[in-house]
Design a protein around this motif. Structure first.
Motif, PDB file in Angstrom:
ATOM      1  N   LEU A 100      81.360 154.031   1.288  1.00 12.33           N
ATOM      2  CA  LEU A 100      82.074 154.265   2.509  1.00 12.33           C
ATOM      3  C   LEU A 100      82.352 155.512   2.626  1.00 12.33           C
ATOM      4  O   LEU A 100      82.297 156.287   3.736  1.00 12.33           O
ATOM      5  N   CYS A 101      82.759 156.507   1.579  1.00  9.56           N
ATOM      6  CA  CYS A 101      83.169 157.872   1.696  1.00  9.56           C
ATOM      7  C   CYS A 101      81.714 158.521   2.281  1.00  9.56           C
ATOM      8  O   CYS A 101      81.931 159.342   3.198  1.00  9.56           O
ATOM      9  N   VAL A 102      80.616 158.446   1.587  1.00  9.66           N
ATOM     10  CA  VAL A 102      79.739 159.197   2.002  1.00  9.66           C
ATOM     11  C   VAL A 102      79.127 158.761   3.487  1.00  9.66           C
ATOM     12  O   VAL A 102      78.692 159.691   4.173  1.00  9.66           O
ATOM     13  N   ARG A 103      79.085 157.423   3.961  1.00  9.58           N
ATOM     14  CA  ARG A 103      78.589 157.148   5.164  1.00  9.58           C
ATOM     15  C   ARG A 103      79.789 157.489   6.177  1.00  9.58           C
ATOM     16  O   ARG A 103      79.180 157.770   7.432  1.00  9.58           O
ATOM     17  N   LEU A 104      81.038 157.523   5.792  1.00  6.70           N
ATOM     18  CA  LEU A 104      81.759 157.590   7.316  1.00  6.70           C
ATOM     19  C   LEU A 104      82.717 158.803   7.084  1.00  6.70           C
ATOM     20  O   LEU A 104      83.190 159.367   8.137  1.00  6.70           O
ATOM     21  N   LEU A 105      83.008 159.605   6.200  1.00  7.29           N
ATOM     22  CA  LEU A 105      83.825 160.817   6.023  1.00  7.29           C
ATOM     23  C   LEU A 105      83.177 162.020   6.472  1.00  7.29           C
ATOM     24  O   LEU A 105      82.113 162.258   5.938  1.00  7.29           O
ATOM     25  N   LEU A 222      81.376 151.046  12.750  1.00 12.09           N
ATOM     26  CA  LEU A 222      81.405 152.444  12.177  1.00 12.09           C
ATOM     27  C   LEU A 222      80.107 152.425  11.252  1.00 12.09           C
ATOM     28  O   LEU A 222      79.515 153.686  11.097  1.00 12.09           O
ATOM     29  N   LEU A 223      79.877 151.662  10.511  1.00 10.89           N
ATOM     30  CA  LEU A 223      78.568 151.685   9.810  1.00 10.89           C
ATOM     31  C   LEU A 223      77.176 151.235  10.515  1.00 10.89           C
ATOM     32  O   LEU A 223      76.269 151.712   9.790  1.00 10.89           O
ATOM     33  N   GLY A 224      77.306 150.695  11.399  1.00 13.30           N
ATOM     34  CA  GLY A 224      76.092 150.620  12.103  1.00 13.30           C
ATOM     35  C   GLY A 224      75.045 149.304  11.322  1.00 13.30           C
ATOM     36  O   GLY A 224      75.690 148.560  10.899  1.00 13.30           O
ATOM     37  N   ASN A 225      73.829 149.439  11.768  1.00 16.98           N
ATOM     38  CA  ASN A 225      73.246 148.328  11.091  1.00 16.98           C
ATOM     39  C   ASN A 225      72.575 148.304   9.900  1.00 16.98           C
ATOM     40  O   ASN A 225      71.995 147.523   9.301  1.00 16.98           O
ATOM     41  N   ARG A 226      72.715 149.705   9.188  1.00 18.69           N
ATOM     42  CA  ARG A 226      72.379 149.845   7.782  1.00 18.69           C
ATOM     43  C   ARG A 226      73.240 149.228   6.864  1.00 18.69           C
ATOM     44  O   ARG A 226      74.268 149.582   6.915  1.00 18.69           O
ATOM     45  N   PRO A 227      72.713 148.254   6.191  1.00 18.94           N
ATOM     46  CA  PRO A 227      73.809 147.673   5.253  1.00 18.94           C
ATOM     47  C   PRO A 227      74.026 148.397   3.947  1.00 18.94           C
ATOM     48  O   PRO A 227      73.435 149.669   3.771  1.00 18.94           O
ATOM     49  N   LEU A 228      75.238 148.061   3.425  1.00 16.68           N
ATOM     50  CA  LEU A 228      75.963 148.886   2.145  1.00 16.68           C
ATOM     51  C   LEU A 228      75.094 148.409   1.196  1.00 16.68           C
ATOM     52  O   LEU A 228      75.118 147.017   1.017  1.00 16.68           O
ATOM     53  N   GLN A 229      74.543 149.325   0.312  1.00 12.02           N
ATOM     54  CA  GLN A 229      73.713 149.042  -0.936  1.00 12.02           C
ATOM     55  C   GLN A 229      74.789 148.299  -1.999  1.00 12.02           C
ATOM     56  O   GLN A 229      74.644 147.530  -2.646  1.00 12.02           O
ATOM     57  N   SER A 230      76.142 148.445  -1.962  1.00  8.17           N
ATOM     58  CA  SER A 230      76.935 148.126  -2.729  1.00  8.17           C
ATOM     59  C   SER A 230      77.365 146.594  -2.673  1.00  8.17           C
ATOM     60  O   SER A 230      77.620 145.934  -3.308  1.00  8.17           O
ATOM     61  N   ARG A 231      77.208 146.408  -1.415  1.00  7.35           N
ATOM     62  CA  ARG A 231      77.436 144.819  -0.917  1.00  7.35           C
ATOM     63  C   ARG A 231      76.373 143.995  -1.550  1.00  7.35           C
ATOM     64  O   ARG A 231      76.557 142.755  -1.917  1.00  7.35           O
ATOM     65  N   LYS A 232      74.924 144.540  -1.593  1.00  3.05           N
ATOM     66  CA  LYS A 232      73.969 143.802  -2.109  1.00  3.05           C
ATOM     67  C   LYS A 232      74.062 143.282  -3.675  1.00  3.05           C
ATOM     68  O   LYS A 232      74.000 142.572  -4.004  1.00  3.05           O
ATOM     69  N   LEU A 233      74.813 144.470  -4.169  1.00  2.97           N
ATOM     70  CA  LEU A 233      75.041 144.493  -5.731  1.00  2.97           C
ATOM     71  C   LEU A 233      76.051 143.141  -5.983  1.00  2.97           C
ATOM     72  O   LEU A 233      75.885 142.313  -6.782  1.00  2.97           O
ATOM     73  N   PHE A 234      77.273 143.041  -5.060  1.00  2.00           N
ATOM     74  CA  PHE A 234      78.231 141.827  -4.923  1.00  2.00           C
ATOM     75  C   PHE A 234      77.336 140.735  -5.062  1.00  2.00           C
ATOM     76  O   PHE A 234      77.586 139.776  -5.520  1.00  2.00           O
TER      77      PHE A 234
END
Length: 239
Positions: A100-105, A222-234
């Motif tokens: 989240l920090c890398v993508r949004l901050l 805010l994140l757009g269409n690119r999925p979060l990799q961490s959610r894939k781990l979950f």
């Protein structure tokens, strides 16, 4: 930033690293004073390189940074703490905070309150406290840092008006929370749950579910269409 100069010693967390040019790494760092920054670190070709070994996430790092033009270069590093031994869901949660920090901050903006909230969240994950409240509180802190905090004041009733505890609300990115007076293709949120979320009362499971759904709606544009990799781990861990 003009000219070459050394900055005072900085306390940082490593958010992400990737190979950059020959024998170097491009780092995303979170600093209370500097905020989210990118820095280049010469890592050398040896696997035993001490700098590379110290560049671990979830560890407090003391770093010396050199500024050259608009580029930060990491010249020295010391590990102030050992990396937190996060595992499984707690580890994936840490990755989620980092992503989240890398993508949004935005970069180069001081964010001391968010840095403290990040540090606290990692300590709570390390103590294996309940994950969902930790993530939700950090998400709210991140939204405040971005200037996108949710305006819960619209839930307040005017004098003489009955409480809206039987009503539902939508969240629209352009407008925030609006009464569910007409049908939309969006999740509706219970008024009582929203009041509990506003007041930071996230103990009840149904309130936590509402809060998670709300955060998904808030962060989606805010994140757009690119999925979060961490959610894939979950997702993988639940198979």
């Amino acid at each position: 930033m003009k000219g070459d100069r050394d900055l005072p010693l900085q306390t940082v967390y490593l958010l992400h690293s990737r190979p950059y040019r020959e024998n170097s790494l491009l780092l995303n760092l979170l600093s209370a004073e500097l905020g989210h920054i990118s820095a280049v670190a010469y890592a050398g070709s040896s696997r035993k390189n001490s700098k590379k070994a110290q560049l671990q996430p979830f560890s407090v790092l003391e770093v010396q940074l050199k500024v050259s033009g608009s580029m930060y270069t990491l010249s020295q590093i010391e590990s102030a703490t050992l990396p937190l031994p996060l595992s499984r869901q707690f580890l994936y949660s840490g990755f989620y905070l980092n992503e989240l920090c890398v993508r949004l901050l935005p970069q180069n903006i001081s964010c001391d309150p968010l840095f403290e909230q990040y540090h606290q969240a990692l300590q709570q994950l390390n103590n294996q406290q309940s994950i969902e409240p930790i993530l939700r509180k950090f998400e709210f802190s991140l939204l405040e840092e971005l200037g996108l905090g949710i305006d819960f004041s619209v839930l307040e009733t005017e004098p003489g008006v009955a409480e809206r505890d039987s009503q539902y609300w939508y969240y629209l990115p352009e407008q925030g929370l609006i009464p569910a007076d007409y049908q939309l293709q969006a999740d509706k949120f219970c008024y009582q749950h929203l009041i509990a979320i506003r007041d930071g009362k996230l103990q009840q499971s149904d309130v936590l579910l509402t809060c998670k759904a709300l955060m998904r709606q808030v962060f989606k544009p805010l994140l757009g269409n690119r999925p979060l990799q961490s959610r894939k781990l979950f997702a993988y861990s639940k198979r």
